[in-house]
Write an enzyme that holds these catalytic residues in place. Structure first.
Site, mmCIF file in Angstrom:
data_model
loop_
_atom_site.group_PDB
_atom_site.id
_atom_site.type_symbol
_atom_site.label_atom_id
_atom_site.label_comp_id
_atom_site.label_asym_id
_atom_site.label_seq_id
_atom_site.Cartn_x
_atom_site.Cartn_y
_atom_site.Cartn_z
ATOM 1 N N HIS A 9 0.858 -1.195 0.000
ATOM 2 C CA HIS A 9 0.000 0.000 0.000
ATOM 3 C C HIS A 9 0.887 1.235 0.000
ATOM 4 O O HIS A 9 2.109 1.131 0.106
ATOM 5 C CB HIS A 9 -0.989 -0.004 1.165
ATOM 6 C CG HIS A 9 -0.382 0.099 2.536
ATOM 7 N ND1 HIS A 9 0.509 -0.833 3.034
ATOM 8 C CD2 HIS A 9 -0.539 1.027 3.520
ATOM 9 C CE1 HIS A 9 0.847 -0.480 4.270
ATOM 10 N NE2 HIS A 9 0.241 0.642 4.588
ATOM 11 N N ASP A 17 5.687 4.601 4.980
ATOM 12 C CA ASP A 17 6.599 3.642 5.622
ATOM 13 C C ASP A 17 6.650 2.310 4.865
ATOM 14 O O ASP A 17 7.381 1.405 5.263
ATOM 15 C CB ASP A 17 6.221 3.438 7.098
ATOM 16 C CG ASP A 17 4.782 2.996 7.297
ATOM 17 O OD1 ASP A 17 3.891 3.493 6.585
ATOM 18 O OD2 ASP A 17 4.542 2.138 8.162
ATOM 19 N N HIS A 18 5.891 2.208 3.768
ATOM 20 C CA HIS A 18 5.923 1.000 2.947
ATOM 21 C C HIS A 18 6.420 1.255 1.519
ATOM 22 O O HIS A 18 6.607 0.296 0.769
ATOM 23 C CB HIS A 18 4.537 0.339 2.903
ATOM 24 C CG HIS A 18 4.106 -0.174 4.242
ATOM 25 N ND1 HIS A 18 4.111 -1.508 4.565
ATOM 26 C CD2 HIS A 18 3.715 0.477 5.365
ATOM 27 C CE1 HIS A 18 3.709 -1.658 5.823
ATOM 28 N NE2 HIS A 18 3.455 -0.466 6.333
ATOM 29 N N HIS A 59 6.211 -4.658 12.423
ATOM 30 C CA HIS A 59 5.491 -3.384 12.299
ATOM 31 C C HIS A 59 5.145 -2.824 13.680
ATOM 32 O O HIS A 59 4.068 -2.309 13.933
ATOM 33 C CB HIS A 59 4.217 -3.555 11.457
ATOM 34 C CG HIS A 59 3.727 -2.269 10.843
ATOM 35 N ND1 HIS A 59 2.796 -1.461 11.453
ATOM 36 C CD2 HIS A 59 4.058 -1.650 9.686
ATOM 37 C CE1 HIS A 59 2.567 -0.403 10.673
ATOM 38 N NE2 HIS A 59 3.312 -0.496 9.602
ATOM 39 N N HIS A 108 1.154 3.944 2.012
ATOM 40 C CA HIS A 108 1.652 4.704 3.159
ATOM 41 C C HIS A 108 3.177 4.761 3.065
ATOM 42 O O HIS A 108 3.823 3.798 2.670
ATOM 43 C CB HIS A 108 1.213 4.050 4.481
ATOM 44 C CG HIS A 108 -0.162 4.460 4.908
ATOM 45 N ND1 HIS A 108 -0.955 3.689 5.724
ATOM 46 C CD2 HIS A 108 -0.881 5.586 4.632
ATOM 47 C CE1 HIS A 108 -2.105 4.322 5.935
ATOM 48 N NE2 HIS A 108 -2.083 5.458 5.279
ATOM 49 N N HIS A 112 -7.469 -1.466 5.698
ATOM 50 C CA HIS A 112 -6.633 -0.440 6.310
ATOM 51 C C HIS A 112 -7.218 0.930 5.966
ATOM 52 O O HIS A 112 -8.315 1.015 5.417
ATOM 53 C CB HIS A 112 -5.181 -0.603 5.821
ATOM 54 C CG HIS A 112 -4.167 0.130 6.646
ATOM 55 N ND1 HIS A 112 -4.175 0.120 8.019
ATOM 56 C CD2 HIS A 112 -3.122 0.928 6.305
ATOM 57 C CE1 HIS A 112 -3.170 0.862 8.470
ATOM 58 N NE2 HIS A 112 -2.520 1.370 7.450
ATOM 59 N N ASP A 140 -0.437 -3.954 6.809
ATOM 60 C CA ASP A 140 -1.270 -3.184 7.747
ATOM 61 C C ASP A 140 -2.758 -3.485 7.545
ATOM 62 O O ASP A 140 -3.302 -3.289 6.450
ATOM 63 C CB ASP A 140 -1.045 -1.685 7.532
ATOM 64 C CG ASP A 140 0.397 -1.281 7.793
ATOM 65 O OD1 ASP A 140 1.248 -2.179 7.894
ATOM 66 O OD2 ASP A 140 0.652 -0.064 7.886
#
Lengths: 301, 301
Positions: free
Chosen positions: A63, A67-68, A268, A65, A140, A210
């Site tokens: 996805h 941090d990914h 995570h 976000h 999510h 997530d």
């Protein structure tokens, strides 16, 4: 046995800490490397752990976000500097074509990078003779998918003692492995099963990014050898987990238990945990074969 | 004296190494923080060195190569998570509005971030009562600017011995500092200069990003207290420096010398140098007051 293993490059949640980097994993599948997610700093982790970028073939982004995925432009730019971007395919959520691709195009001489946007759903997004990768929709704050990597059944092994005994020429081995019986000069038929031993059972790895804990995940990952499931919070923060669409360690363990997986690994971690033993103990109470992930650890599938 | 100092967060060139992170610097100017460039991993460096994000006001991006800006989406996303993005202004090359802004908008609840695109040229892009920042066009493979931070002249200090002697009431101090003479009750005029001592001379810092060595730079940065100049290569790689539009340590030192700056610091080291002493020695032979930058070092302007 040919390798199928997962190396953790980052296991932080949204806010990185001095201890943990954001999400990224490397799957070494029979010598080719697949990456799952690419948080900021992933290229530095790759150097730190001596991972050979020349073997990187595909990147799967769960996805969008940061941090990914915020490490992707830098990684691709470095690949481009090294002249190694010819064979890279990026599987990413459709929206990534609008928000990530312009920056990659601008910075990576990306004409040789293949973008393979996937839609939110349950689909096979990559398949070859040896492996299939399918997405699994998660819940999510924006479209997010898990990935299941399933090795395809392998051909049986030739049983050399038996082929020698029956005088089978080596040029026949491939046909026998593919299910053809052997007919001896005197007309005797030796069934292929008598000339082979079973291959190792196909292996499988599921990466659950997530998400709120989902029953559907338990059925989708039924019996996988290795399950990574996010476990951002402990059960004491269950309400916060729900608000932010995340899973607790106990919830992840319950999914592993009802899916009857071989082994559970979690990550995570919220930056509020100075050490993650609380999460580990909570998960192990429900699913004993659980381990924490840390940067640099490698798990055999 | 109120602080005016530069902290190095990264001094690698395009390809980060396990030893060096890509370019980013923090200027602490009288308690407010300005950032110059924001390579991948800058937010991690900020945490590592305990820099207070709540004091960050402005970010200046010199150009859009990844090693100078790929940390921006992650940093802003983290600021957004921390609720600290209200007062941030990003000064960036115009093209950044097309290639960087979509990703930032998507990930940072960026409605409170101010984007201040600047055009390639020699312009004041920020100014207040205490400081002015101007861009200086450089010659790189894409539009790239240096930045000069010039403190504005400060008001003189009150000389307490003299004001006491002449019986100047404190309510007059501000007017005297601003150049008003003092008239005593007997009509005697005391010139303001006799009641004050000179302020410290205004300080200045110049940041010269990726570029071919330019004579124009030497005249633009004439006499600055502290000059950072990229020095990607040693003179033995002068040809490579020219091809890639970079500067050698000797060339940077020659610019510092002809600009008669107070002190030179160099960085943006090619990953080919295991240690940078070769670059330092080469520069010091021409301009002795030269130092290497390393992550975590702070230099007073």
């Amino acid at each position: 046995m040919e390798p199928f293993k997962v190396t953790i490059l980052g296991c932080a949640s949204a806010k990185p800490t001095p201890r943990h980097m954001p999400t990224s994993q490397i799957i070494d599948f029979r010598g080719n490397l697949f990456m799952i997610d690419c948080g900021e700093g992933t290229q530095i982790q790759i150097m730190k752990y001596g991972i050979k970028l020349s073997r990187l073939r595909r990147i799967f982004i769960s996805h969008l976000h940061g941090d990914h995925c915020f490490g992707l432009p830098g990684l691709l730019s470095t690949l481009s500097l090294m002249g190694l971007n010819g064979e890279i395919t990026i599987h990413l959520p459709e929206e990534g074509m609008r928000v990530l691709k312009p920056l990659i195009d601008y910075s990576s001489h990306a004409q040789d990078i293949t973008f393979a946007p996937y839609s939110y759903g349950n689909n096979i997004i990559y398949e070859d003779d040896t492996i299939a990768v399918n997405t699994m929709p998660l819940r999510h704050r924006l479209p997010c998918c898990g990935f299941v990597f399933r090795e395809k059944p392998k051909l049986p092994h030739i049983n050399r003692a038996m082929t020698d005994f029956h005088g089978v020429p080596t040029c026949m081995f491939n046909r026998i492995k593919n299910g053809e019986d052997f007919v001896k000069p005197d007309g005797t038929v030796v069934p292929w099963q008598r000339l082979t031993t079973d291959a190792e059972p196909p292996r499988s790895y599921a990466f659950i990014s997530d998400t709120l804990p989902l029953k559907a995940v338990a059925s989708e990952v039924k019996g996988v050898d290795l399950l990574y499931h996010e476990a951002t919070f402990a059960e004491s923060e269950a309400e916060r987990a729900k608000q932010t669409c995340h899973t607790t360690a106990a919830q992840a363990a319950n999914i592993a238990k009802s899916a009857d997986v071989g082994r559970l690994i979690i990550g995570h971690y919220s930056s509020r945990y100075d050490e993650e033993l609380e999460l580990l103990n909570e998960a192990r109470a429900i699913f004993p074969n659980t381990d924490l992930t840390y940067e640099g650890m490698t798990f055999d599938v």
